[in-house]
Design an enzyme around this catalytic site. Sequence first.
Site, PDB file in Angstrom:
ATOM      1  CB  CYS A 227      35.826  30.959  40.857  1.00 55.82           C
ATOM      2  SG  CYS A 227      37.450  31.500  41.389  1.00 55.82           S
TER       3      CYS A 227
ATOM      4  CG  HIS B 207      33.464  31.012  44.460  1.00 56.22           C
ATOM      5  ND1 HIS B 207      34.240  29.879  44.388  1.00 56.22           N
ATOM      6  CD2 HIS B 207      34.304  32.066  44.272  1.00 56.22           C
ATOM      7  CE1 HIS B 207      35.494  30.226  44.150  1.00 56.22           C
ATOM      8  NE2 HIS B 207      35.562  31.539  44.082  1.00 56.22           N
TER       9      HIS B 207
ATOM     10  CG  ASN C 179      38.797  31.384  45.664  1.00 57.33           C
ATOM     11  OD1 ASN C 179      38.475  30.375  45.048  1.00 57.33           O
ATOM     12  ND2 ASN C 179      38.599  32.603  45.194  1.00 57.33           N
TER      13      ASN C 179
HETATM   14  N1  ACO Z   1      47.583  41.618  54.997  1.00 59.25           N
HETATM   15  C1  ACO Z   1      47.602  42.859  55.509  1.00 59.25           C
HETATM   16  N2  ACO Z   1      47.170  43.934  54.838  1.00 59.25           N
HETATM   17  C2  ACO Z   1      46.750  43.741  53.584  1.00 59.25           C
HETATM   18  C3  ACO Z   1      46.715  42.472  52.975  1.00 59.25           C
HETATM   19  C4  ACO Z   1      47.177  41.394  53.730  1.00 59.25           C
HETATM   20  N3  ACO Z   1      47.197  40.129  53.252  1.00 59.25           N
HETATM   21  N4  ACO Z   1      46.229  42.607  51.734  1.00 59.25           N
HETATM   22  C5  ACO Z   1      45.941  43.898  51.546  1.00 59.25           C
HETATM   23  N5  ACO Z   1      46.254  44.593  52.664  1.00 59.25           N
HETATM   24  C6  ACO Z   1      46.121  46.027  52.914  1.00 59.25           C
HETATM   25  C7  ACO Z   1      46.076  46.833  51.646  1.00 59.25           C
HETATM   26  O1  ACO Z   1      47.393  47.097  51.184  1.00 59.25           O
HETATM   27  C8  ACO Z   1      45.357  48.082  52.091  1.00 59.25           C
HETATM   28  O2  ACO Z   1      46.268  48.905  52.746  1.00 59.25           O
HETATM   29  P1  ACO Z   1      46.174  50.514  52.561  1.00 59.25           P
HETATM   30  O3  ACO Z   1      44.830  50.887  53.082  1.00 59.25           O
HETATM   31  O4  ACO Z   1      47.329  50.986  53.370  1.00 59.25           O
HETATM   32  O5  ACO Z   1      46.328  50.732  51.093  1.00 59.25           O
HETATM   33  C9  ACO Z   1      44.377  47.556  53.126  1.00 59.25           C
HETATM   34  O6  ACO Z   1      44.869  46.256  53.528  1.00 59.25           O
HETATM   35  C10 ACO Z   1      42.957  47.397  52.615  1.00 59.25           C
HETATM   36  O7  ACO Z   1      43.020  46.752  51.363  1.00 59.25           O
HETATM   37  P2  ACO Z   1      41.716  46.442  50.542  1.00 59.25           P
HETATM   38  O8  ACO Z   1      42.092  45.762  49.268  1.00 59.25           O
HETATM   39  O9  ACO Z   1      40.845  47.647  50.450  1.00 59.25           O
HETATM   40  O10 ACO Z   1      41.023  45.399  51.541  1.00 59.25           O
HETATM   41  P3  ACO Z   1      39.606  44.752  51.427  1.00 59.25           P
HETATM   42  O11 ACO Z   1      38.843  44.981  52.661  1.00 59.25           O
HETATM   43  O12 ACO Z   1      38.935  45.078  50.123  1.00 59.25           O
HETATM   44  O13 ACO Z   1      39.959  43.208  51.405  1.00 59.25           O
HETATM   45  C11 ACO Z   1      40.196  41.407  49.832  1.00 59.25           C
HETATM   46  C12 ACO Z   1      40.781  42.701  50.392  1.00 59.25           C
HETATM   47  C13 ACO Z   1      40.140  40.391  50.935  1.00 59.25           C
HETATM   48  C14 ACO Z   1      41.090  40.916  48.703  1.00 59.25           C
HETATM   49  C15 ACO Z   1      38.767  41.683  49.309  1.00 59.25           C
HETATM   50  O14 ACO Z   1      38.751  42.808  48.475  1.00 59.25           O
HETATM   51  C16 ACO Z   1      38.202  40.511  48.557  1.00 59.25           C
HETATM   52  O15 ACO Z   1      37.920  39.472  49.097  1.00 59.25           O
HETATM   53  N6  ACO Z   1      37.944  40.682  47.237  1.00 59.25           N
HETATM   54  C17 ACO Z   1      37.386  39.627  46.429  1.00 59.25           C
HETATM   55  C18 ACO Z   1      38.470  38.650  46.113  1.00 59.25           C
HETATM   56  C19 ACO Z   1      37.911  37.439  45.427  1.00 59.25           C
HETATM   57  O16 ACO Z   1      36.854  36.970  45.716  1.00 59.25           O
HETATM   58  N7  ACO Z   1      38.704  36.971  44.494  1.00 59.25           N
HETATM   59  C20 ACO Z   1      38.468  35.752  43.884  1.00 59.25           C
HETATM   60  C21 ACO Z   1      37.397  35.797  42.837  1.00 59.25           C
HETATM   61  S1  ACO Z   1      37.215  34.243  42.192  1.00 59.25           S
HETATM   62  C22 ACO Z   1      38.368  33.852  40.963  1.00 59.25           C
HETATM   63  O17 ACO Z   1      38.008  33.825  39.825  1.00 59.25           O
HETATM   64  C23 ACO Z   1      39.786  33.545  41.354  1.00 59.25           C
END
Ligand code: ACO
Length: 335
Positions: A121, A262, A292
């Site tokens: 990214c 980003h 993204n």
């Molecule tokens: N729908 C419903 N529930 C979900 C989903 C979904 N799509 N995805 C995860 N969950 C659940 C998980 O299983 C978890 O359940 P549990 O508590 O029973 O285990 C719960 O939701 C919470 O999961 P977390 O991963 O802790 O959720 P979080 O609040 O951290 O949000 C997210 C997840 C959105 C992925 C966040 O961590 C994030 O944005 N991280 C950064 C991602 C990013 O920017 N990536 C790209 C970087 S750039 C590149 O180089 C590609």
Amino acid sequence: MSTKSGGLIRPVAIAGTGKYLPEKVLTNEDLQRMVDTSDEWITERTGIKRRRIAAEHEATSDLAVRAALDALENAGVAAADLDLIIVATVTPDMAFPATACFVQKAIGAPKATCFDVSAACAGFLYGMELARQFIASGAAQKALVIGADKLSGIIDWTDRNTCVLFGDGAGAAVLQPATEDSSEILSAYSGSNGNLDEILNVPGGGSRLPLTAENLGAKLNTMKMAGREVYRHAVQTMMSAAREAIDRAGLTPDDISCFIPHQANLRIIETIAQKLQVSMDRFFVNLTEYGNTSAAAVAIALDEAQRSGRVKRGDHILMVVFGGGLTWASSVVRW
Ligand code: ACO
């Protein structure tokens, strides 16, 4: 010259920008029918509502070419005059030739040196800084930098942790020497941390884990992400990178009219705004529409910010990006 980023010989301008988004829209409601998720969860945790998905016949270079032509037209620059084409991508058409070579062929830029940059990214700003240094040193006059990714091809569409976050697209910018009444890139900063390679990667498909039937069966050709870890590093790193580029430009956050971060997650952007004590209305956000789009995200946002009038001549803008590697980069531009 006014830039404080390395005593370069001549200032460099962004002469024009462009973008391309594939037609097909995939909504949160569509995803509800594919995996165990909900519009409410995706909206609350990420801010994303929709994303675009490239057609099967569209390769990354096809997206890149559309954005490139848009940027060349916006800049009033002919493809034949380009000395350099850089494509930032982690989803190249092939292992080689470089996607930039396919762009060269399609737009007709016989003078250009063409290569790709792999910085996930963060790739568009890595490419922009490379192009800036070519032009600042006099090695090139006109450069085309493109961020393009077809992430839909490396997503595991059964993994709700990742498949709701990403989309396809391309953004581009044309760079050339600055003039008195043009924009000017005032600063650039970048960094990497290879020790954290495992929190965001596509493990298979390269020389380490080739695409054998076994590796394909284990879906090693798709993106793996430790979401919470990535989130934590994204906030910390983008904040310090933002401060660094602003400082190198001799400015303060108050001098920045438009922050273009980003486009990964609205909560990441809101946290950065809060920590920098900058109100959210000075941040440009379009992830609601596109999700993204990796290397394309900041380039598409820059194009939309300038064409919508959100960025005006003389404004200071800050771009800041973060991605797998880990990689990060930031840049301040006087528009
Ligand atoms: N729908 C419903 N529930 C979900 C989903 C979904 N799509 N995805 C995860 N969950 C659940 C998980 O299983 C978890 O359940 P549990 O508590 O029973 O285990 C719960 O939701 C919470 O999961 P977390 O991963 O802790 O959720 P979080 O609040 O951290 O949000 C997210 C997840 C959105 C992925 C966040 O961590 C994030 O944005 N991280 C950064 C991602 C990013 O920017 N990536 C790209 C970087 S750039 C590149 O180089 C590609």
